[in-house]
Design an enzyme around this catalytic site. Structure first.
Site, PDB file in Angstrom:
ATOM      1  N   CYS A  84      46.928 -32.794 -10.194  1.00 21.68           N
ATOM      2  CA  CYS A  84      46.775 -34.223  -9.915  1.00 21.68           C
ATOM      3  C   CYS A  84      47.962 -34.911 -10.568  1.00 21.68           C
ATOM      4  O   CYS A  84      48.190 -34.744 -11.777  1.00 21.68           O
ATOM      5  CB  CYS A  84      45.465 -34.724 -10.520  1.00 21.68           C
ATOM      6  SG  CYS A  84      45.257 -36.510 -10.457  1.00 21.68           S
ATOM      7  N   CYS A 113      51.893 -37.283  -4.946  1.00 19.89           N
ATOM      8  CA  CYS A 113      50.428 -37.342  -5.012  1.00 19.89           C
ATOM      9  C   CYS A 113      49.897 -36.133  -4.253  1.00 19.89           C
ATOM     10  O   CYS A 113      50.442 -35.765  -3.206  1.00 19.89           O
ATOM     11  CB  CYS A 113      49.953 -38.641  -4.360  1.00 19.89           C
ATOM     12  SG  CYS A 113      48.180 -38.718  -4.108  1.00 19.89           S
TER      13      CYS A 113
HETATM   14  N1  DGL Z   1      44.977 -36.675  -7.181  1.00 18.42           N
HETATM   15  C1  DGL Z   1      45.610 -37.970  -7.299  1.00 18.42           C
HETATM   16  C2  DGL Z   1      47.104 -37.801  -7.521  1.00 18.42           C
HETATM   17  O1  DGL Z   1      47.685 -36.772  -7.225  1.00 18.42           O
HETATM   18  C3  DGL Z   1      45.352 -38.840  -6.089  1.00 18.42           C
HETATM   19  C4  DGL Z   1      43.935 -39.326  -5.960  1.00 18.42           C
HETATM   20  C5  DGL Z   1      43.514 -40.270  -7.064  1.00 18.42           C
HETATM   21  O2  DGL Z   1      43.986 -41.436  -7.116  1.00 18.42           O
HETATM   22  O3  DGL Z   1      42.736 -39.841  -7.898  1.00 18.42           O
HETATM   23  O4  DGL Z   1      47.747 -38.686  -8.029  1.00 18.42           O
END
Ligand code: DGL
EC number: 5.1.1.3
Length: 265
Positions: free
Chosen positions: A71, A183
């Site tokens: 993430c 992301c």
């Molecule tokens: N997994 C998050 C990222 O890669 C995107 C989703 C979220 O905002 O939690 O930044």
């Protein structure tokens, strides 16, 4: 022992799928904090707290020797503190790695770089800080794309194009060499992003980077690798399950059973 893969939600399954393809023999536990997703618009204190709880769960309850934080928001806002404070105090012999630095390393070979990410990742400035450390001449433009994650999860293809136009248009006069998909969800719409951006711009996508980096890491760190069991298993855990999740897991990971855990701590 297992390899843990953590994401705020299900987007990290794209990274998990790529890792599993490249390193199939190990045992994996994927944890998506679907009860508290999105992390992208939360405070850095909340992101740290939630990420710490998830990592702790994967170490204590799921016997992971290493956890990949798949993430970007958590990698940007929590990873350093976990590595510097949480690990030395709680689990000296285990490791936590993120997905942001490998993408920043790849981006740093270019000079004019665009980044799309969540609001939290953009506000942390972690991508520009890390890229600048490696390439002082780099010029970096960031643009938060907060609406992309819910639309990707909704699977609404009609809305993706106009949203991409909104978020990518500010890059069009910047003469970029590369665009970082900062992301976990964005590799899912890589095709649409490539269609929108001029062909000469390199699209940097973590699903193409992280498996190789992990492979190299495990080769270098035999003290971790020798602890890993090898039964080719994959368990997918979520902190909350809604009607759409079996569909998304099937679409983004292939067939797999999703188990809901009631409490992280
Ligand atoms: N997994 C998050 C990222 O890669 C995107 C989703 C979220 O905002 O939690 O930044």
């Amino acid at each position: 022992m297992k390899i843990g893969i953590f994401d705020s939600g299900l987007g990290g399954l794209i990274i998990a799928r790529a890792i599993k393809k490249s390193l199939p023999k190990y045992d994996y536990v994927y944890l998506g904090d679907t009860k508290r997703v999105p992390y992208g618009n939360k405070s850095s204190e909340a992101v740290f707290e939630f990420t710490c709880e998830a990592v702790d769960y994967l170490f204590r309850k799921k016997n992971c020797a290493i956890v990949i934080i798949a993430c970007n928001t958590a990698s940007a806002q929590a990873l350093r503190a976990i590595q510097q404070k949480y690990l030395p105090k709680n689990f000296k012999d285990r490791r936590v790695l993120g997905v942001l630095i490998p993408a920043a390393e790849k981006a740093s070979i270019y000079n004019r770089i665009g980044i799309i990410a969540t609001k939290g990742t953009v506000a942390s400035h972690t991508f520009p800080i890390e890229i600048k450390k490696l390439n002082k001449k780099s010029i970096i433009y960031q643009n938060p794309a907060p609406m992309l994650v819910p639309i990707i999860e909704e699977g609404n293809n009609k809305l993706i194009k106009p949203l991409l136009a909104k978020y990518l248009k500010p890059f069009m006069d910047k003469e970029l060499d590369a665009l970082v998909l900062g992301c976990t969800h964005y590799p899912i719409i890589k095709k649409e992003i490539k269609e929108y951006m001029p062909k000469k711009i390199k699209i940097i996508s973590q699903d193409e980077i992280i498996p190789k980096k992990l492979k190299e890491y495990l080769q270098r760190h035999q003290e971790i690798t020798k602890k890993l069991s090898r039964n080719e298993s994959m368990k997918i855990l979520v902190t909350d399950k809604n009607q759409n999740m079996d569909y998304l897991v099937k679409k983004w990971f292939g067939k797999n059973k999703v188990t809901t855990i009631s409490q992280l701590f």
